[in-house]
Design an enzyme around this catalytic site. Sequence first.
Site, PDB file in Angstrom:
ATOM      1  N   LYS A   1      10.389  17.548-148.059  1.00  0.00           N
ATOM      2  CA  LYS A   1      11.033  18.041-146.642  1.00  0.00           C
ATOM      3  C   LYS A   1      12.223  19.027-146.958  1.00  0.00           C
ATOM      4  O   LYS A   1      12.515  18.967-148.103  1.00  0.00           O
ATOM      5  CB  LYS A   1      11.788  16.765-146.359  1.00  0.00           C
ATOM      6  CG  LYS A   1      12.006  16.473-144.716  1.00  0.00           C
ATOM      7  CD  LYS A   1      10.820  16.195-144.060  1.00  0.00           C
ATOM      8  CE  LYS A   1      10.857  16.473-142.506  1.00  0.00           C
ATOM      9  NZ  LYS A   1       9.692  15.797-141.634  1.00  0.00           N
TER      10      LYS A   1
ATOM     11  N   LYS B   1       4.362  18.413-149.352  1.00  0.00           N
ATOM     12  CA  LYS B   1       4.070  18.664-148.182  1.00  0.00           C
ATOM     13  C   LYS B   1       5.160  18.023-146.961  1.00  0.00           C
ATOM     14  O   LYS B   1       5.263  16.823-147.242  1.00  0.00           O
ATOM     15  CB  LYS B   1       2.656  18.232-147.808  1.00  0.00           C
ATOM     16  CG  LYS B   1       2.302  18.557-146.259  1.00  0.00           C
ATOM     17  CD  LYS B   1       1.759  19.942-146.132  1.00  0.00           C
ATOM     18  CE  LYS B   1       1.704  20.599-144.935  1.00  0.00           C
ATOM     19  NZ  LYS B   1       2.880  20.958-144.368  1.00  0.00           N
TER      20      LYS B   1
ATOM     21  N   GLN C   1       8.024  10.705-146.145  1.00  0.00           N
ATOM     22  CA  GLN C   1       6.853  11.544-146.058  1.00  0.00           C
ATOM     23  C   GLN C   1       6.095  11.420-147.140  1.00  0.00           C
ATOM     24  O   GLN C   1       4.664  11.464-147.028  1.00  0.00           O
ATOM     25  CB  GLN C   1       7.675  13.128-146.208  1.00  0.00           C
ATOM     26  CG  GLN C   1       6.548  14.150-145.831  1.00  0.00           C
ATOM     27  CD  GLN C   1       6.373  14.431-144.214  1.00  0.00           C
ATOM     28  OE1 GLN C   1       7.395  14.320-143.614  1.00  0.00           O
ATOM     29  NE2 GLN C   1       5.188  14.282-143.762  1.00  0.00           N
TER      30      GLN C   1
ATOM     31  N   SER D   1      -1.542  19.102-140.236  1.00  0.00           N
ATOM     32  CA  SER D   1      -1.250  20.243-141.202  1.00  0.00           C
ATOM     33  C   SER D   1      -2.376  20.178-142.284  1.00  0.00           C
ATOM     34  O   SER D   1      -2.548  21.328-142.654  1.00  0.00           O
ATOM     35  CB  SER D   1       0.213  19.750-141.659  1.00  0.00           C
ATOM     36  OG  SER D   1       1.157  20.210-140.579  1.00  0.00           O
TER      37      SER D   1
ATOM     38  N   ASN E   1       8.794  18.663-129.206  1.00  0.00           N
ATOM     39  CA  ASN E   1       7.316  18.649-129.565  1.00  0.00           C
ATOM     40  C   ASN E   1       6.634  17.313-129.416  1.00  0.00           C
ATOM     41  O   ASN E   1       5.704  17.322-128.914  1.00  0.00           O
ATOM     42  CB  ASN E   1       7.143  19.496-130.939  1.00  0.00           C
ATOM     43  CG  ASN E   1       5.841  19.212-131.526  1.00  0.00           C
ATOM     44  OD1 ASN E   1       5.212  18.437-132.050  1.00  0.00           O
ATOM     45  ND2 ASN E   1       4.989  20.348-130.983  1.00  0.00           N
TER      46      ASN E   1
ATOM     47  N   LYS F   1       3.974   8.434-146.026  1.00  0.00           N
ATOM     48  CA  LYS F   1       3.027   8.808-144.891  1.00  0.00           C
ATOM     49  C   LYS F   1       1.998   9.467-145.291  1.00  0.00           C
ATOM     50  O   LYS F   1       0.806   9.281-144.620  1.00  0.00           O
ATOM     51  CB  LYS F   1       4.142   9.619-144.047  1.00  0.00           C
ATOM     52  CG  LYS F   1       3.516  10.290-142.682  1.00  0.00           C
ATOM     53  CD  LYS F   1       4.163  11.180-142.220  1.00  0.00           C
ATOM     54  CE  LYS F   1       5.784  10.669-141.727  1.00  0.00           C
ATOM     55  NZ  LYS F   1       6.393  11.762-141.144  1.00  0.00           N
TER      56      LYS F   1
ATOM     57  N   GLY G   1       6.824  22.651-139.577  1.00  0.00           N
ATOM     58  CA  GLY G   1       7.964  22.327-138.691  1.00  0.00           C
ATOM     59  C   GLY G   1       8.640  21.041-138.640  1.00  0.00           C
ATOM     60  O   GLY G   1       8.055  19.860-139.224  1.00  0.00           O
ATOM     61  N   ASP G   2       9.841  20.567-137.921  1.00  0.00           N
ATOM     62  CA  ASP G   2      10.266  19.375-137.584  1.00  0.00           C
ATOM     63  C   ASP G   2      11.196  19.620-136.520  1.00  0.00           C
ATOM     64  O   ASP G   2      11.218  20.858-135.753  1.00  0.00           O
ATOM     65  CB  ASP G   2      11.040  18.746-138.819  1.00  0.00           C
ATOM     66  CG  ASP G   2      11.464  17.278-138.794  1.00  0.00           C
ATOM     67  OD1 ASP G   2      10.348  16.318-138.876  1.00  0.00           O
ATOM     68  OD2 ASP G   2      12.391  16.945-138.344  1.00  0.00           O
TER      69      ASP G   2
HETATM   70  P1  NDP Z   1      12.107  19.201-131.604  1.00  0.00           P
HETATM   71  O1  NDP Z   1      13.237  19.774-131.944  1.00  0.00           O
HETATM   72  O2  NDP Z   1      10.980  19.502-130.858  1.00  0.00           O
HETATM   73  O3  NDP Z   1      12.631  17.803-130.352  1.00  0.00           O
HETATM   74  C1  NDP Z   1      13.797  17.127-130.712  1.00  0.00           C
HETATM   75  C2  NDP Z   1      13.994  16.062-129.600  1.00  0.00           C
HETATM   76  O4  NDP Z   1      14.888  15.008-130.073  1.00  0.00           O
HETATM   77  C3  NDP Z   1      14.856  16.956-128.626  1.00  0.00           C
HETATM   78  O5  NDP Z   1      14.664  16.421-127.211  1.00  0.00           O
HETATM   79  C4  NDP Z   1      16.485  16.796-129.310  1.00  0.00           C
HETATM   80  O6  NDP Z   1      17.427  16.766-128.057  1.00  0.00           O
HETATM   81  C5  NDP Z   1      16.035  15.276-129.589  1.00  0.00           C
HETATM   82  N1  NDP Z   1      17.253  15.164-130.667  1.00  0.00           N
HETATM   83  C6  NDP Z   1      17.409  15.646-131.774  1.00  0.00           C
HETATM   84  N2  NDP Z   1      18.375  15.229-132.533  1.00  0.00           N
HETATM   85  C7  NDP Z   1      19.029  14.351-131.742  1.00  0.00           C
HETATM   86  C8  NDP Z   1      20.092  13.247-132.179  1.00  0.00           C
HETATM   87  N3  NDP Z   1      20.770  13.562-133.272  1.00  0.00           N
HETATM   88  N4  NDP Z   1      20.459  12.953-130.904  1.00  0.00           N
HETATM   89  C9  NDP Z   1      19.759  12.653-129.736  1.00  0.00           C
HETATM   90  N5  NDP Z   1      18.571  13.408-129.481  1.00  0.00           N
HETATM   91  C10 NDP Z   1      18.235  14.285-130.740  1.00  0.00           C
HETATM   92  O7  NDP Z   1      11.548  18.195-132.638  1.00  0.00           O
HETATM   93  P2  NDP Z   1      10.169  17.151-132.719  1.00  0.00           P
HETATM   94  O8  NDP Z   1       9.868  16.768-131.543  1.00  0.00           O
HETATM   95  O9  NDP Z   1       9.208  18.121-133.917  1.00  0.00           O
HETATM   96  O10 NDP Z   1      10.778  15.906-133.708  1.00  0.00           O
HETATM   97  C11 NDP Z   1      10.934  14.631-133.182  1.00  0.00           C
HETATM   98  C12 NDP Z   1      11.251  13.625-134.197  1.00  0.00           C
HETATM   99  O11 NDP Z   1       9.749  13.348-134.627  1.00  0.00           O
HETATM  100  C13 NDP Z   1      12.018  13.793-135.361  1.00  0.00           C
HETATM  101  O12 NDP Z   1      12.348  12.490-135.872  1.00  0.00           O
HETATM  102  C14 NDP Z   1      10.934  14.522-136.512  1.00  0.00           C
HETATM  103  O13 NDP Z   1      11.380  14.129-137.833  1.00  0.00           O
HETATM  104  C15 NDP Z   1       9.611  13.604-135.928  1.00  0.00           C
HETATM  105  N6  NDP Z   1       8.251  14.161-136.368  1.00  0.00           N
HETATM  106  C16 NDP Z   1       8.085  15.523-135.946  1.00  0.00           C
HETATM  107  C17 NDP Z   1       6.706  15.859-136.435  1.00  0.00           C
HETATM  108  C18 NDP Z   1       6.185  17.135-135.961  1.00  0.00           C
HETATM  109  O14 NDP Z   1       5.173  17.511-136.194  1.00  0.00           O
HETATM  110  N7  NDP Z   1       7.106  18.055-135.504  1.00  0.00           N
HETATM  111  C19 NDP Z   1       5.725  14.995-137.145  1.00  0.00           C
HETATM  112  C20 NDP Z   1       6.299  13.726-137.371  1.00  0.00           C
HETATM  113  C21 NDP Z   1       7.473  13.393-136.888  1.00  0.00           C
HETATM  114  P3  NDP Z   1      18.263  17.934-128.116  1.00  0.00           P
HETATM  115  O15 NDP Z   1      17.413  19.235-127.800  1.00  0.00           O
HETATM  116  O16 NDP Z   1      19.453  17.846-127.095  1.00  0.00           O
HETATM  117  O17 NDP Z   1      18.888  18.214-129.478  1.00  0.00           O
HETATM  118  O1  2IT Z   2       7.828  14.385-140.371  1.00  0.00           O
HETATM  119  C1  2IT Z   2       6.587  15.189-140.266  1.00  0.00           C
HETATM  120  O2  2IT Z   2       5.733  14.662-140.871  1.00  0.00           O
HETATM  121  C2  2IT Z   2       6.437  16.497-140.002  1.00  0.00           C
HETATM  122  N1  2IT Z   2       7.779  16.995-139.457  1.00  0.00           N
HETATM  123  C3  2IT Z   2       5.343  17.203-140.060  1.00  0.00           C
HETATM  124  C4  2IT Z   2       5.143  17.701-141.679  1.00  0.00           C
HETATM  125  C5  2IT Z   2       4.016  18.674-141.750  1.00  0.00           C
HETATM  126  O3  2IT Z   2       4.042  19.090-142.953  1.00  0.00           O
HETATM  127  O4  2IT Z   2       3.299  19.032-140.570  1.00  0.00           O
END
Ligand code: NDP
Ligand code: 2IT
Length: 451
Positions: free
Chosen positions: A127, A91, A112, A383, A242, A115, A166-167
């Site tokens: 992943k 997952k 992951q 999830s 997100n 986690k 998603g991520d």
């Molecule tokens: P999104 O794509 O929705 O947003 C990502 C954000 O981070 C954007 O503002 C983006 O800016 C910025 N960003 C991404 N890459 C870079 C980079 N190389 N340098 C600077 N800024 C960057 O992703 P999420 O919000 O879903 O994910 C954010 C973090 O949270 C990640 O590390 C992800 O692995 C983690 N995460 C997400 C989960 C989820 O449920 N979505 C769960 C647990 C962890 P720009 O648009 O300019 O690229």
């Molecule tokens: O990093 C993470 O935990 C996620 N991007 C969410 C993974 C998931 O299966 O909901």
Amino acid sequence: MIDEKLQPILEQVLQRNPGEPEFHQAVREVLESLGRVIAKNPAYLEQALIERICEPERQIIFRVPWIDDKGHVQINRGFRVQFNSALGPYKGGLRFHPTVNVGIIKFLGFEQTFKNALTGMPIGGGKGGSDFNPRDRSDAEVMRFCQSLMTELHRHIGEETDVPAGDIGVGGREIGYLFGQYKRLTNRYEAGVLTGKALFYGGSRARTEATGYGNTYFIQAMLATRGQSFDGKKVVVSGSGNVAIYSVEKVQAFGGKVVAVSDSSGYVVDQSGINLELLKEVKEFRRGRIAEYLDLKGAGSGAHFVKAGVGSIWDVPCDVGMPSATQNELTGKDAKTLVTNGVIAVGEGANMPSTPEAIRILQEAGVLFAPGKAANAGGVATSALEMQQNASRDSWSFDKTEARLAEIMRTIHDTCASTADEYGAPGDYVLGANIAGFVRVAEAMRALGVI
Ligand code: NDP
Ligand code: 2IT
């Protein structure tokens, strides 16, 4: 410091996985925590258990050809690393970003695994993703890319096998296209094969909000150990995707004031408090750049934008920091600035956003520090709640789902804290998370034999 019995394991990981610094970093951090575990229970050194935990069960790399709007053939690379299935089906999310490579996906799959174990839900770790850059691509291009990726990926996933979500770069739109192609190829309406779906075809309420809300709940629990709360606190949230957006929403609900958010082009400071509606307008609806926040009516007077490279968002004074963009975005220098400015707590919304030096500086200064594998586990936990609803063909209310999320985050917090106490490092949430996650995975692996 790493225990001398674990040093050879780390060296083998470095040697067998050259050119993958993020994976090395993630493994090193966990192995550094395990010295205290093997001192108490040397049996974990048997049957190459730790070596097996560091080796993915399966890694899939494939070509993703697609045709852009101009009729040109584009080729990307797709990945799925199925890291560990001792506790349940693999997952973990899919990341679409030009920086994606196998080392990044391996570090994320490794994190992951622990986690997911911490959530207490029956999910293994995995992943995936691609070096596809969704920025400036049309909806039709994103759809064709997702369909091509799934044309290969569908052979490797399933609700009992591997459940992506998603991520970075993968949200509701992408999950919809991926699910549509999976359904078409398999002729099965297998709702539980992907999570993060929209509500009208099997998604869970509160999944969109879950990661940001969850990190906020986790920090709330840490602050409570010092008799504090978010009320009246200044908060900086990096990123504006997100995780960041729903962190802002929950911090505000808890009485905190978010004064800065960012994206890869820079950061916006708004000392009157980031306007959530504007943030959503710019990022969720327009898919725009964070600087556009200033063009809209409703930004605070004095709000301004600082270009990336000119300054760091962590220069903005705050009580609580929530790095929610990407790996290694918060450096040792940033940590020093945060400490100088009196930060009380840092909770990682992103995966591994703080460098090892930053973590050391924050912890040595007595800052409450929540590692991503504990603090951002609310996303994957919800999830798992989505999978549960799909399996029972049920749909829960927002309040019920959020209440479950809040309870899970409190339990993860308490597990990390009590594990740190038990192993003689009170207040060390990094150690607590690594050990508690490891022990769950390791016990299951022992029970299942050498596989
Ligand atoms: P999104 O794509 O929705 O947003 C990502 C954000 O981070 C954007 O503002 C983006 O800016 C910025 N960003 C991404 N890459 C870079 C980079 N190389 N340098 C600077 N800024 C960057 O992703 P999420 O919000 O879903 O994910 C954010 C973090 O949270 C990640 O590390 C992800 O692995 C983690 N995460 C997400 C989960 C989820 O449920 N979505 C769960 C647990 C962890 P720009 O648009 O300019 O690229
Ligand atoms: O990093 C993470 O935990 C996620 N991007 C969410 C993974 C998931 O299966 O909901």
